[in-house]
Design a protein around this motif. Structure first.
Motif, mmCIF file in Angstrom:
data_model
loop_
_atom_site.group_PDB
_atom_site.id
_atom_site.type_symbol
_atom_site.label_atom_id
_atom_site.label_comp_id
_atom_site.label_asym_id
_atom_site.label_seq_id
_atom_site.Cartn_x
_atom_site.Cartn_y
_atom_site.Cartn_z
ATOM 1 N N ILE A 232 0.828 -1.206 0.000
ATOM 2 C CA ILE A 232 0.000 0.000 0.000
ATOM 3 C C ILE A 232 0.864 1.258 0.000
ATOM 4 N N GLU A 233 2.059 1.155 0.571
ATOM 5 C CA GLU A 233 2.996 2.277 0.535
ATOM 6 C C GLU A 233 3.449 2.546 -0.896
ATOM 7 N N ARG A 234 3.800 1.483 -1.612
ATOM 8 C CA ARG A 234 4.266 1.629 -2.993
ATOM 9 C C ARG A 234 3.150 2.098 -3.917
ATOM 10 N N ASP A 235 1.988 1.462 -3.793
ATOM 11 C CA ASP A 235 0.921 1.698 -4.761
ATOM 12 C C ASP A 235 0.086 2.940 -4.483
ATOM 13 N N CYS A 236 -0.010 3.323 -3.223
ATOM 14 C CA CYS A 236 -1.005 4.336 -2.868
ATOM 15 C C CYS A 236 -0.434 5.576 -2.178
ATOM 16 N N ILE A 237 0.530 5.387 -1.300
ATOM 17 C CA ILE A 237 0.984 6.499 -0.467
ATOM 18 C C ILE A 237 2.172 7.236 -1.071
ATOM 19 N N ALA B 4 -8.552 13.152 6.618
ATOM 20 C CA ALA B 4 -9.780 12.569 6.073
ATOM 21 C C ALA B 4 -9.580 12.142 4.619
ATOM 22 N N ASP B 5 -8.848 12.949 3.870
ATOM 23 C CA ASP B 5 -8.558 12.615 2.478
ATOM 24 C C ASP B 5 -7.709 11.355 2.398
ATOM 25 N N LEU B 6 -6.737 11.229 3.292
ATOM 26 C CA LEU B 6 -5.896 10.034 3.344
ATOM 27 C C LEU B 6 -6.743 8.804 3.650
ATOM 28 N N HIS B 7 -7.655 8.946 4.608
ATOM 29 C CA HIS B 7 -8.532 7.831 4.970
ATOM 30 C C HIS B 7 -9.376 7.388 3.773
ATOM 31 N N ARG B 8 -9.933 8.341 3.053
ATOM 32 C CA ARG B 8 -10.746 8.008 1.876
ATOM 33 C C ARG B 8 -9.904 7.311 0.806
ATOM 34 N N THR B 9 -8.696 7.799 0.609
ATOM 35 C CA THR B 9 -7.816 7.223 -0.399
ATOM 36 C C THR B 9 -7.453 5.785 -0.049
ATOM 37 N N LEU B 10 -7.116 5.563 1.212
ATOM 38 C CA LEU B 10 -6.740 4.223 1.641
ATOM 39 C C LEU B 10 -7.910 3.250 1.537
#
Length: 205
Positions: free
Chosen positions: A150-155, A164-170
């Motif tokens: 998830i670090e590589r693909d998303c963060i 809140a935006d981070l939570h939605r993205t994850l």
């Protein structure tokens, strides 16, 4: 022939031109040939053997929990991120499980996990058993693999404007992942080959 490793597209092109005495070889052509052959010369993979003398026993216990968990028990994988405390995680785990269910928690061998505070907590909760990964073997803990993915693909390449935006993205990433995920298939051949995994990732909730 180039002595540097790994070879680059430019180095291969130069070698071909020197060998064939041609100036028509382009770097993009080398890239296309490599792509068709599945070659990625820029990537470097390493394997580090664990120096833990108890590697085999610890690894087999963790794999056994993942593949064939004990009856009437629950298995959790835990890892720490900034501002997340392991003992608080364990409190949450205990409160969500039936009182007679045995709980097994897989974690890395970070020194903080074996502090007096942790030992005192475990003494108050005898149905909880901790299983620590061998030294330099955090990859045996599936949540560590998930965090790396998830670090590589998303963060790492993402842009977020708030918590809140981070939570939605994850959560969006997790829901998408769970639609196509596959279980991890572990195979163990011999102490000389150690342990390998094939397949993709287990469903994450």
């Amino acid at each position: 022939m180039p002595t540097a490793a790994p070879w680059s597209c430019a180095a291969v092109r130069a070698e071909l031109e020197a060998t064939t005495r041609s100036t028509q070889t382009a770097a993009w052509l080398v890239q296309r040939v490599w792509a068709r052959a599945g070659l990625q010369a820029h990537r470097l993979e390493r394997y580090g053997t664990s120096p833990d003398p108890d590697f085999e026993r610890k690894a087999s216990a963790i794999l056994g929990l993942c593949l064939r968990p004990p009856a009437h028990s629950a298995v959790f994988c835990g890892d720490e991120k900034t501002a997340i405390q392991a003992v608080a995680f364990l409190d949450q785990v205990v409160t969500t499980q039936p009182t007679r269910r045995a709980i097994h928690v897989i974690g890395d061998n970070l020194s903080a996990h074996e502090t007096q505070r942790t030992r005192d907590w475990l003494a108050r909760h005898p149905r909880v058993t901790m299983h620590y990964t061998p030294t330099h073997s955090s990859w045996l803990n599936q949540v560590e693999l998930w965090f790396a993915k998830i670090e590589r693909d998303c963060i790492a390449r993402g842009i977020v404007t708030s918590r809140a935006d981070l939570h939605r993205t994850l959560m969006q990433y997790i829901r998408l992942h769970n639609k196509t995920c596959r279980p991890v298939h572990w195979t163990y051949r011999s102490p000389n080959h150690r342990i390998r995994a094939s397949g993709d990732w287990a469903t994450v909730h």
